[in-house]
Design an enzyme around this catalytic site. Structure first.
Site, PDB file in Angstrom:
ATOM      1  N   GLU A 318       5.590 -21.455 -22.642  1.00 43.69           N
ATOM      2  CA  GLU A 318       5.796 -22.361 -21.401  1.00 43.69           C
ATOM      3  C   GLU A 318       5.191 -21.554 -20.047  1.00 43.69           C
ATOM      4  O   GLU A 318       4.444 -22.169 -19.513  1.00 43.69           O
ATOM      5  CB  GLU A 318       7.226 -22.698 -21.261  1.00 43.69           C
ATOM      6  CG  GLU A 318       7.533 -23.564 -19.791  1.00 43.69           C
ATOM      7  CD  GLU A 318       9.077 -23.914 -19.810  1.00 43.69           C
ATOM      8  OE1 GLU A 318       9.261 -24.695 -19.027  1.00 43.69           O
ATOM      9  OE2 GLU A 318       9.792 -23.213 -20.321  1.00 43.69           O
ATOM     10  N   HIS A 319       5.843 -20.399 -19.881  1.00 45.47           N
ATOM     11  CA  HIS A 319       5.399 -19.582 -18.785  1.00 45.47           C
ATOM     12  C   HIS A 319       4.828 -18.370 -19.151  1.00 45.47           C
ATOM     13  O   HIS A 319       5.274 -17.760 -19.864  1.00 45.47           O
ATOM     14  CB  HIS A 319       6.459 -19.444 -17.707  1.00 45.47           C
ATOM     15  CG  HIS A 319       7.413 -20.495 -17.356  1.00 45.47           C
ATOM     16  ND1 HIS A 319       8.694 -20.701 -18.053  1.00 45.47           N
ATOM     17  CD2 HIS A 319       7.428 -21.549 -16.437  1.00 45.47           C
ATOM     18  CE1 HIS A 319       9.228 -21.917 -17.357  1.00 45.47           C
ATOM     19  NE2 HIS A 319       8.366 -22.446 -16.492  1.00 45.47           N
TER      20      HIS A 319
END
Length: 436
Positions: A318-319
């Site tokens: 995600e990040h």
């Protein structure tokens, strides 16, 4: 070959837990479909001990709630929402309508049309995610969505004033103090007092995420979401203390939040682990961060930076923070991520809270096929066609007749035949009676 200095703990119970969540959500959804407001109220009482006369806040109630929020908090909300709005407007401006002429008098085009309404879910619980109001509501309004109905749960029987203020300042048309599965179900299927929406957006716990999954198709959703993830790519130039702090910043989201370090320096990896072990005991959110790091934390050593980028892509996290000597290399080397955070001056927490890009991002490998929430998610790209030249219509009619009969679609072929005959020299052998 990459080596693990720290590996995640296998969690065999996860599949069974997900199945249990899915069944509980299914029961609630079916009940709300059948009993509407009565069921919504029952679940709100059961899960949140909350049963007001109306779940929807009236304008005067909103004004009173916002007036109780400290001025500095309101100023910060306005500042952050302006960052989100500025970036969202730039994204919207990049999406132009199209119209081209492919043959004489044949015009093809597309337009970006906002959905007629959206439901924005802003989580509460242990962490009232005020920033999610910015991400879901501001973005929808920039896209041109005329009706945004926003829900957030009460917190231990109290109204989350800052969250309500953020929802109001973001431009929500309706604000409901309602949380959990009952909130997204009411928005998706509609009740006697809550009009349904065609699309749902916003993060939530495992039950909210599962409800959105089960409702997908009946309504649109922004994306399928799971626990928050962070992956840091670091070389020998990175500051191990900064790396450790940033990993823990996301681990505190919950005990199932993966935090992964991929580094080209074994020495840095070991130092990061020592910092984490030192920082965790005094961390106020250690109840979540400690098990997240224990069970889902990883430290992977790569032989080269290119290998580190490849490993990071395989996680489709995600990040992804890139703490290397030349972080912008990642823009060319990587493709599977929700959002990139380039250089030590940038961090995932900025993306979560203040910088202006959207924090609703793909998890559990979904970054392999989708990006995160943005104005485009609230837009339908719809096409139109127009023919004003009869000769072009006749030509297309002849081709359509032949192409459709290859596929055995006689009805389609006849639509083409009619125009080939009316506007050109075609015949209608199937129209023996000559009816026109």
């Amino acid at each position: 070959m990459p080596r693990h200095l720290k590996s995640p703990v296998p969690t065999a119970h996860v599949t069974a837990a997900r199945a249990d969540v899915a069944e509980r959500v299914r029961v609630i959804l079916d009940d709300i479909r059948e009993r509407g407001d009565e069921a919504v109220r029952q679940y709100s009482e059961k899960f949140d001990d909350w049963s007001p006369e109306s779940f929807r806040l009236a304008p005067d109630e909103i004004r009173r709630i916002v007036s109780r929020v400290p001025g500095t908090v309101l100023d910060d909300i306005r500042f952050v929402q302006q960052q989100v709005r500025t970036f969202a407007r730039a994204q919207r401006d990049a999406l132009g309508d199209v119209e081209i002429e492919t043959l004489p008098g044949v015009r093809l085009g597309h337009r970006h049309v906002p959905v007629s309404g959206a439901g924005a879910y802003v989580p509460g619980g242990r962490y009232p995610l005020t920033a999610s109001a910015h991400m879901t509501i501001v973005t929808a309004k920039v896209a041109g969505v005329p009706r945004v109905a926003a829900c957030t749960p009460p917190i231990r029987g109290e109204i989350p004033a800052a969250t309500v203020a953020a929802m109001h300042l973001a431009g929500a048309d309706e604000i409901y103090l309602l949380g959990g599965v009952q909130a997204v179900a009411a928005l998706a299927v509609g009740t006697e007092t809550i009009e349904r929406v065609p699309m749902l957006a916003g993060p939530g716990n495992a039950y909210v995420a599962e409800a959105k999954r089960q409702l997908f198709g009946e309504v649109g959703i922004d994306l399928f979401a799971g626990p928050t993830e962070i992956l840091v790519i670091a070389d020998e130039h990175a500051d191990p203390f900064v790396v450790a702090v940033d990993l823990l910043s996301q681990a505190e989201h919950g005990p199932d939040s993966p935090a992964v370090l991929v580094t080209t320096s074994e020495e840095l990896g070991r130092e990061v682990e020592r910092h984490i072990e030192r920082l965790l005991p005094s961390m106020p959110t250690r109840d979540y961060a400690a098990p997240a790091w224990r069970d889902h934390g990883e430290i992977v050593v790569a032989a080269t930076l290119d290998e580190a980028f490849e490993i990071a892509d395989s996680y489709a996290s995600e990040h992804v923070e890139v703490l290397t000597e030349n972080p912008r290399q990642a823009l060319e080397k990587m493709r599977d991520y929700g959002a990139l955070f380039l250089g030590e001056g940038t961090c995932v927490s900025y993306g979560d809270k203040v910088i202006g890009t959207n924090h609703v991002l793909p998890t559990r490998g979904a970054a392999r096929y989708t990006g995160g929430l943005w104005v485009g998610k609230y837009l339908k790209t719809v096409t139109y066609q127009e023919i004003t030249d009869t000769a072009s219509s006749a030509l297309l009619g002849e081709v359509c007749g032949r192409a459709a009969r290859v596929e055995l679609f006689e009805g389609h072929a006849r639509s083409g035949d009619v125009r080939a005959a009316k506007y050109g020299t075609g015949t209608l052998p199937w129209n023996e009676e000559g009816v026109a």
